[in-house]
Design a protein around this motif. Sequence first.
Motif, PDB file in Angstrom:
ATOM      1  N   LEU A 129       0.837  -1.188   0.000  1.00 15.54           N
ATOM      2  CA  LEU A 129       0.000   0.000   0.000  1.00 15.54           C
ATOM      3  C   LEU A 129       0.883   1.253   0.000  1.00 15.54           C
ATOM      4  CD1 LEU A 129      -2.763  -0.958   2.607  1.00 15.54           C
ATOM      5  CD2 LEU A 129      -2.934  -0.962   0.117  1.00 15.54           C
ATOM      6  N   PRO A 130       0.575   2.221  -0.886  1.00 15.18           N
ATOM      7  CA  PRO A 130       1.392   3.440  -0.966  1.00 15.18           C
ATOM      8  C   PRO A 130       0.963   4.471   0.083  1.00 15.18           C
ATOM      9  CG  PRO A 130      -0.319   3.514  -2.621  1.00 15.18           C
ATOM     10  CD  PRO A 130      -0.494   2.208  -1.902  1.00 15.18           C
ATOM     11  N   LYS A 131       0.971   4.085   1.324  1.00 20.63           N
ATOM     12  CA  LYS A 131       0.442   4.962   2.374  1.00 20.63           C
ATOM     13  C   LYS A 131       1.229   6.264   2.463  1.00 20.63           C
ATOM     14  CE  LYS A 131      -1.594   1.403   5.318  1.00 20.63           C
ATOM     15  NZ  LYS A 131      -1.664   0.848   6.678  1.00 20.63           N
ATOM     16  N   ASN A 132       0.441   7.358   2.407  1.00 23.60           N
ATOM     17  CA  ASN A 132       1.004   8.701   2.576  1.00 23.60           C
ATOM     18  C   ASN A 132       2.127   9.026   1.596  1.00 23.60           C
ATOM     19  OD1 ASN A 132      -0.682   9.246   4.903  1.00 23.60           O
ATOM     20  ND2 ASN A 132       0.681   7.844   6.036  1.00 23.60           N
ATOM     21  N   ASP A 133       2.098   8.405   0.403  1.00 22.23           N
ATOM     22  CA  ASP A 133       3.094   8.724  -0.612  1.00 22.23           C
ATOM     23  C   ASP A 133       2.935  10.209  -0.979  1.00 22.23           C
ATOM     24  OD1 ASP A 133       3.944   9.122  -3.535  1.00 22.23           O
ATOM     25  OD2 ASP A 133       4.773   7.153  -3.088  1.00 22.23           O
ATOM     26  N   PRO A 134       4.007  11.023  -0.827  1.00 18.29           N
ATOM     27  CA  PRO A 134       3.860  12.474  -1.019  1.00 18.29           C
ATOM     28  C   PRO A 134       3.523  12.882  -2.457  1.00 18.29           C
ATOM     29  CG  PRO A 134       6.175  11.872  -0.743  1.00 18.29           C
ATOM     30  CD  PRO A 134       5.384  10.638  -0.424  1.00 18.29           C
ATOM     31  N   ILE A 135       4.051  12.151  -3.436  1.00 15.65           N
ATOM     32  CA  ILE A 135       3.789  12.511  -4.834  1.00 15.65           C
ATOM     33  C   ILE A 135       2.334  12.245  -5.183  1.00 15.65           C
ATOM     34  CG2 ILE A 135       4.380  12.039  -7.240  1.00 15.65           C
ATOM     35  CD1 ILE A 135       7.183  11.257  -6.309  1.00 15.65           C
ATOM     36  N   ILE A 136       1.834  11.059  -4.804  1.00 20.49           N
ATOM     37  CA  ILE A 136       0.430  10.735  -5.073  1.00 20.49           C
ATOM     38  C   ILE A 136      -0.480  11.689  -4.304  1.00 20.49           C
ATOM     39  CG2 ILE A 136      -1.350   8.946  -4.930  1.00 20.49           C
ATOM     40  CD1 ILE A 136       0.887   6.849  -5.122  1.00 20.49           C
ATOM     41  N   GLU A 137      -0.107  11.979  -3.054  1.00 15.88           N
ATOM     42  CA  GLU A 137      -0.893  12.912  -2.237  1.00 15.88           C
ATOM     43  C   GLU A 137      -1.015  14.264  -2.915  1.00 15.88           C
ATOM     44  OE1 GLU A 137      -3.169  14.471   0.574  1.00 15.88           O
ATOM     45  OE2 GLU A 137      -2.404  12.431   0.839  1.00 15.88           O
ATOM     46  N   GLU A 138       0.068  14.735  -3.476  1.00 12.72           N
ATOM     47  CA  GLU A 138       0.061  16.048  -4.140  1.00 12.72           C
ATOM     48  C   GLU A 138      -0.821  16.035  -5.384  1.00 12.72           C
ATOM     49  OE1 GLU A 138       3.183  19.196  -6.253  1.00 12.72           O
ATOM     50  OE2 GLU A 138       3.949  17.429  -5.202  1.00 12.72           O
ATOM     51  N   ILE A 139      -0.741  14.941  -6.162  1.00 11.72           N
ATOM     52  CA  ILE A 139      -1.548  14.855  -7.389  1.00 11.72           C
ATOM     53  C   ILE A 139      -3.026  14.793  -7.052  1.00 11.72           C
ATOM     54  CG2 ILE A 139      -2.078  13.457  -9.425  1.00 11.72           C
ATOM     55  CD1 ILE A 139       0.847  12.539  -9.430  1.00 11.72           C
ATOM     56  N   VAL A 140      -3.392  13.969  -6.075  1.00 13.81           N
ATOM     57  CA  VAL A 140      -4.801  13.845  -5.683  1.00 13.81           C
ATOM     58  C   VAL A 140      -5.330  15.189  -5.191  1.00 13.81           C
ATOM     59  CG1 VAL A 140      -6.407  12.749  -4.078  1.00 13.81           C
ATOM     60  CG2 VAL A 140      -4.625  11.390  -5.178  1.00 13.81           C
TER      61      VAL A 140
END
Length: 553
Positions: A87-98
């Motif tokens: 699980l990509p928990k709290n991944d900063p790049i994905i968080e920023e895109i979302v």
Amino acid sequence: MKPSQIKKFQEQQRRFSDGVGKRIQKLSQLWDAINKAPDGQLIELEDMILEAHKLAGTATTLGFIDLGERGRDIEILLRPFLENKQLPKNDPIIEEIVSSLASVATIEPKRPEDMTYGEVTLLHEEGRSKQLVYVAADNLDDTKDMVEQLEFIDYEVLSFDNANDLKDALSNESPSVMIVDINEFDLLDEISKFWRKESGIPLVVLCASECWESRLHAARAGAFAFFQKPVEHDDILGVFDSLWESNSAQYRVLIVEDERMIAEHYSVVLQGAGMKTAILDDTEHLLDELGEFHPDLVLMDLYMPNYSGVEAASVIRQHNAHTNLPIVYLSGETDLKMQMQALQVGADDFLTKPINDLHLTQAVSIRAKRFRQLSALMDRDSLTGLLNHSNLKVALERELSRAKRHNSPVSFVMIDIDHFKSINDKYGHPVGDKVIKGVARLLNYRFRKTDTAARYGGEEFALILPDTPADIALRLIDEFRITFAKTPFSNGPETFFATLSAGIATFPEFQSIESIIEAADSSLYLAKEKGRNRVVTHVELDLDDDESQKNSA
């Protein structure tokens, strides 16, 4: 895009824009759920990849390019985690895109006119009663016989002896095909300055020389076909037959796509290119739809809920009836390894989203045309391209069943070339074949796409006319008979004419395949008894029987 397509495209953009907030909200909720999920629980991750995939394909196709790219970025970033079952928990790049999706969604989409790369020109333009042909020549006298032949078959022909007049005509109206008759290449070179192959207008070149340089010159000019003069008119008409088959054939495309909006967009694009489409968003009913719709091609997304495109293709290939049916994947998947794996189960092509309108229509039509050609080798007469005898009966049974369900008339016609043995004896079998092909060509040209023409055997033909009572069938077939009688055939320098006779029988007067064929055949026999070159319906057949009974009384 055509005005009607632009209007539909704008409506699709509006609907997408109205619903994009819910899409973004769902992605955000899934991302929150992933961050809270226990290790090893991958269901939210799978759902988010699917939602990102759908967003990427739909948004980009409908002109929301930046939003589509964000969706694609999310999908690409999440897939390695799914493959590794992490699980990509709290991944900063994905968080920023979302987090950026809501603001990116406010960016204005591209206009419809900026989303297309060309129009598909159909050989038979809708609304035109005759095919329009432009003929340009160094010497128009050289084309006189050819023009007369085309006009006899009911083409509309406009002739030009200079490039400027042709240029003006092209700016006003596009023809179905353009013929350039030359002795030198000056005229073709002038035409090439303003005509382009991309216009969709097929170019046929007739030239005095057949050397390599002449053919190369014509090819560089974008010629669809090349003939050395003098050319047999039947060869020109054969090219037209090929164009008719490839451009006016209404290919049937089944779109399997769970994202309804994008499926509707593909449907509009393909319908604008003259194809007939059906949309299926639930693969569970795929086999039923294949049986009902009889597609020439299946256009299918690779990733769908519950079933993948690969699994659906595998099920299709389990059935012998669909062994050769083209399956084309249309997906945002760009990984070449994944594409090759998807193709290994029996699909024919892989198109990557987003795809422009022209590329989509060309890719689909090329595959559908090939499928039709392969089917024709089994189902059609090799000389005429019409249905063969056995497949005619299948088509007739289908139309009679439909007519019984809808309580609508069907006329069945038997046609025979008069004195055909004499034509063969006098001119030889190759010329006789030209006459047979002439009947087939006229049948294809004069009747509707919903009508079914077949070569019954030898010089006999058959025609099924759905939703057509006897009186209308009589008028149509008599017009066909008159036109054929005016059509010249050549035997070297000699020109001759042929005639035909026809008999008509109609449902519901005749309920079974056997009875309607027998009645049409008896009507044809009566037409020949009455002197040939005429059309007789089953009504006259009944009257003739009554008259015979009176005379014998």
